[in-house]
Design a protein around this motif. Sequence first.
Motif, short mmCIF file in Angstrom:
data_model
loop_
_atom_site.label_atom_id
_atom_site.label_comp_id
_atom_site.label_asym_id
_atom_site.label_seq_id
_atom_site.Cartn_x
_atom_site.Cartn_y
_atom_site.Cartn_z
N VAL A 36 0.84 -1.20 0.00
CA VAL A 36 0.00 0.00 0.00
C VAL A 36 0.88 1.25 0.00
O VAL A 36 1.53 1.56 0.99
CB VAL A 36 -0.93 0.04 1.23
N THR A 38 0.96 5.01 0.59
CA THR A 38 -0.01 5.80 1.35
C THR A 38 0.52 7.19 1.68
O THR A 38 1.69 7.36 2.02
CB THR A 38 -0.41 5.06 2.65
N LEU A 45 -5.88 3.20 6.24
CA LEU A 45 -5.22 1.91 6.12
C LEU A 45 -5.98 0.78 6.81
O LEU A 45 -5.56 -0.37 6.76
CB LEU A 45 -3.80 1.99 6.69
N ALA A 48 -6.88 -2.20 4.59
CA ALA A 48 -5.72 -3.02 4.22
C ALA A 48 -5.25 -3.88 5.39
O ALA A 48 -4.87 -5.04 5.21
CB ALA A 48 -4.59 -2.14 3.73
N THR A 61 3.62 -1.14 3.88
CA THR A 61 3.07 0.21 3.72
C THR A 61 4.23 1.18 3.51
O THR A 61 5.25 1.10 4.19
CB THR A 61 2.24 0.62 4.94
N HIS A 63 5.13 5.14 3.37
CA HIS A 63 4.51 6.32 3.96
C HIS A 63 5.16 7.63 3.52
O HIS A 63 6.39 7.72 3.41
CB HIS A 63 4.58 6.23 5.49
N SER A 67 0.73 10.39 6.32
CA SER A 67 0.68 9.01 6.76
C SER A 67 1.80 8.72 7.76
O SER A 67 2.94 9.12 7.58
CB SER A 67 0.84 8.09 5.54
N LEU A 72 0.33 3.23 11.93
CA LEU A 72 0.03 1.97 11.26
C LEU A 72 0.45 0.80 12.13
O LEU A 72 -0.26 -0.20 12.24
CB LEU A 72 0.74 1.93 9.91
N THR A 83 4.01 -6.59 9.59
CA THR A 83 4.11 -5.39 8.75
C THR A 83 5.55 -5.03 8.43
O THR A 83 6.47 -5.31 9.19
CB THR A 83 3.47 -4.16 9.45
N ASP A 140 -4.61 3.44 -0.86
CA ASP A 140 -5.20 3.74 0.45
C ASP A 140 -6.58 4.39 0.35
O ASP A 140 -7.21 4.66 1.38
CB ASP A 140 -4.26 4.59 1.30
#
Length: 382
Positions: A36, A38, A45, A48, A61, A63, A67, A72, A83, A140
């Motif tokens: 993603v 974002t 998020l 996701a 992710t 960023h 973001s 997150l 993650t 996102d």
Amino acid sequence: MSGATAEALHHDSHRRLLASAAAPSVGLGEVDAIIVPTARTAAHLQSAVELAAKLRCTLVTLHSQRSSAARLQAMADANCVDTVAVDMRFVRADVLPNFRTTSLLASTPFARGKDTSSKRNLGLLLARLAGWQRVVFVDDDIRIADAQHLTDAVRLLHRFDGVGLTIAGFPDNSVVCHAHRKTGGDQDTFLGGGALAVNTSACDSFFPDVYNEDWFFLLDDTHLRPVATTRGVAFQRRFDPFATEDRARSEEFGDCLAEGLFYLLDQGKQVQDANVEHWRAFLEDRRRFISDILGRVDRADLEPAERSRIKSALRAARERCSLITPELCVHYLTAWRVDRARWRHHLDTHASMVRRIGAPDIDNALAVLGFDRRQSRFLVRT
């Protein structure tokens, strides 16, 4: 290609280039990672995170702007999701190549100035180095209600390089195409990077820093790659395409390039057929097409304020289009071909570096790319 009607000046759909496929009853359906890019707040998020939890896959992710990787991480911990969250401000300059397509547009009115392509390219690089073969890009501002739709899409990756979900909700089009629809024109959408499953072992493309970068990602040197859409649905959140004139200006070069190329593909021609003569005719028709839409605005059933904003956006797009030359389009495609080879070399070089330190996995991939897991400003990983 020239003609008097909007239909003669513009192809309202390129879906004839796509296969339409139902998911097979058997096949590998495991999603290795959801990627993603974002720039919005962490709340965007949530969808996701929930998808990654249901599919038990890694969530990557990337960023910037509003973001937050730290926010997150809190959401991921609450859902027991593995993650890799990267703050793009701290990515080393040599992690991605210096693309000739980017330098060609630098210091010109056509420079895109966004980081979406860099994020997607970093996601591709991570996937290749980690040994992930089946990844899904999700924007996102996209919501996928049923995780099974992603499983169905990746089951098709043994046949296709890319498989996209059907985009429902608000249409994901350029400003000019939105105005075409608003004023009575037929306008379809196309496969895009907002909800796209990718076979990373088969697809060695990159995302150039230009509007419609996902269309270019789906091309090889001559044609559209083997790509398909499924009946699985992704919902695009509403946005205002006419909020600022700058959006129309920033999209126009990429929109012209992509529409001009796919116009040729629709006719069974190849990317190499996009020569100076093609672009000279296409750009003339593009300006006439925008003028045709402008002429329909006052006759459309629109509120006065929206009518004014659409006119302003279309004038901005037409003005920017008038600066595009056929020669620039040809030079850009030449640079794009060079960049495609450069990207393949970049992937191969970094894959060799991973093999020297061990088997392909996410930890070795991160080490090769210079991420320090102990410094959360660079990376947050559970």
